[in-house]
Design a protein around this motif. Structure first.
Motif, short mmCIF file in Angstrom:
data_model
loop_
_atom_site.label_atom_id
_atom_site.label_comp_id
_atom_site.label_asym_id
_atom_site.label_seq_id
_atom_site.Cartn_x
_atom_site.Cartn_y
_atom_site.Cartn_z
N UNK A 1 7.45 36.47 38.69
CA UNK A 1 6.08 36.91 38.92
C UNK A 1 6.01 38.30 39.55
N UNK A 2 6.63 39.31 38.92
CA UNK A 2 6.49 40.66 39.47
C UNK A 2 5.03 41.10 39.44
N UNK A 3 4.64 41.81 40.49
CA UNK A 3 3.25 42.22 40.61
C UNK A 3 3.13 43.52 41.39
N UNK A 4 2.00 44.20 41.24
CA UNK A 4 1.76 45.50 41.84
C UNK A 4 0.39 45.47 42.52
N UNK A 5 0.28 46.17 43.66
CA UNK A 5 -0.98 46.23 44.39
C UNK A 5 -1.22 47.64 44.89
N UNK A 6 -2.49 47.98 45.11
CA UNK A 6 -2.84 49.27 45.71
C UNK A 6 -2.38 49.36 47.16
N UNK A 7 -2.12 48.26 47.80
CA UNK A 7 -1.68 48.29 49.18
C UNK A 7 -1.69 46.92 49.81
N UNK A 8 -1.39 46.90 51.10
CA UNK A 8 -1.22 45.65 51.83
C UNK A 8 -2.42 44.73 51.78
N UNK A 9 -3.62 45.26 51.72
CA UNK A 9 -4.81 44.43 51.78
C UNK A 9 -5.55 44.34 50.45
N UNK B 1 -5.63 43.00 46.33
CA UNK B 1 -5.09 41.94 45.49
C UNK B 1 -4.00 42.47 44.57
N UNK B 2 -3.14 41.58 44.14
CA UNK B 2 -2.05 41.98 43.24
C UNK B 2 -2.47 41.84 41.78
N UNK B 3 -1.93 42.74 40.95
CA UNK B 3 -2.09 42.68 39.50
C UNK B 3 -0.74 42.24 38.94
N UNK B 4 -0.75 41.27 38.05
CA UNK B 4 0.48 40.72 37.53
C UNK B 4 1.04 41.55 36.39
N UNK C 1 -2.22 45.54 28.91
CA UNK C 1 -2.97 45.70 30.14
C UNK C 1 -2.03 45.81 31.35
N UNK C 2 -1.22 46.89 31.39
CA UNK C 2 -0.32 47.02 32.55
C UNK C 2 -1.12 47.28 33.82
N UNK C 3 -0.59 46.88 34.97
CA UNK C 3 -1.30 47.14 36.21
C UNK C 3 -1.57 48.63 36.40
N UNK C 4 -2.69 48.92 37.03
CA UNK C 4 -3.07 50.31 37.32
C UNK C 4 -3.44 50.39 38.79
N UNK C 5 -2.86 51.39 39.50
CA UNK C 5 -3.14 51.57 40.91
C UNK C 5 -3.71 52.96 41.15
N UNK C 6 -4.39 53.11 42.27
CA UNK C 6 -5.04 54.39 42.59
C UNK C 6 -4.47 55.00 43.86
N UNK C 7 -3.22 54.69 44.15
CA UNK C 7 -2.55 55.22 45.33
C UNK C 7 -1.13 55.63 44.97
N UNK C 8 -0.56 56.56 45.75
CA UNK C 8 0.83 56.94 45.51
C UNK C 8 1.77 56.04 46.33
N UNK D 1 1.91 52.29 46.15
CA UNK D 1 1.64 50.90 45.78
C UNK D 1 2.67 49.95 46.39
N UNK D 2 2.27 48.69 46.50
CA UNK D 2 3.17 47.63 46.95
C UNK D 2 3.68 46.89 45.72
N UNK D 3 4.99 46.62 45.71
CA UNK D 3 5.63 45.88 44.64
C UNK D 3 6.06 44.53 45.22
#
Length: 180
Positions: A58-66, A68-71, A77-84, A86-88
């Motif tokens: 279940x690898x996932x990516x998030x914009x940060x600690x707070x 939600x994660x995108x799978x 539909x790959x995950x998209x983040x708006x920060x340099x 991201x949390x993996x």
């Protein structure tokens, strides 16, 4: 109290106890015959054959600690983040089969080694980070500031516990879209 006492309620207690024993036996029997090697588990490279280390899931990516994660792995539909930064994250599985006993030297070891690898979409390396996790089921890594710019990337992870090393996860594609 004797087992065959004829006082009221004795037989109902005996019947309840017998029924409970039958239920416990019915539940325990399938568990005792279950395959101790979960499907998809790989024998550890270089480790003892009785030590398993499943590939993280279940690898996932998030914009940060707070956030939600995108799978990962959702087609088109790959995950998209708006920060340099991201949390993996990935879910770790059991290190050894149920019922196995870890050698005494394992007690002194602090957590599991987790290796995160990030590349650009074309495979050019961005970073490889070796971390340790005390958590038994999750490995999380936040990419340091200024390592990523807007663009397409991919990452993967594997875990090591003593001599047991998992396979790498599949690559997780993701995009970074920073505001101008």
């Amino acid at each position: 109290m004797r087992l065959f006492d004829k006082t009221p309620g004795t037989w109902s207690r005996v019947a309840v106890a017998l029924a409970a024993a039958v239920v416990v036996g019915a539940v325990a029997a399938p568990l005792s015959t279950a395959d101790p090697k979960p499907e998809g588990s790989q024998a550890a490279a270089g480790g003892a054959p009785d030590r398993l280390l499943a590939t993280p899931e279940v690898p996932r990516v998030s914009d940060g600690s707070y956030s939600g994660f995108q799978f990962c792995g959702i087609p088109d539909s790959p995950p998209q983040v708006t920060t340099d930064r991201p949390s993996l994250a990935a879910t770790l599985e059991s290190v050894a089969p149920p019922g196995s006993v870890e050698p005494p030297e394992d007690a002194a070891r602090s957590g599991r080694k987790v290796v995160f690898e990030v590349t650009e979409a074309d495979g050019r390396p961005v970073l490889t980070e070796n971390t340790r996790t005390e958590a038994s089921h999750t490995a999380v890594y936040q990419i340091p500031e200024a390592k990523l710019s807007s663009g397409d990337y991919r990452w993967r992870v594997r875990v090591q516990d003593g001599p047991a090393i998992s396979q790498w996860t599949a690559w997780c594609d993701f995009s970074v879209r920073l505001a101008d």
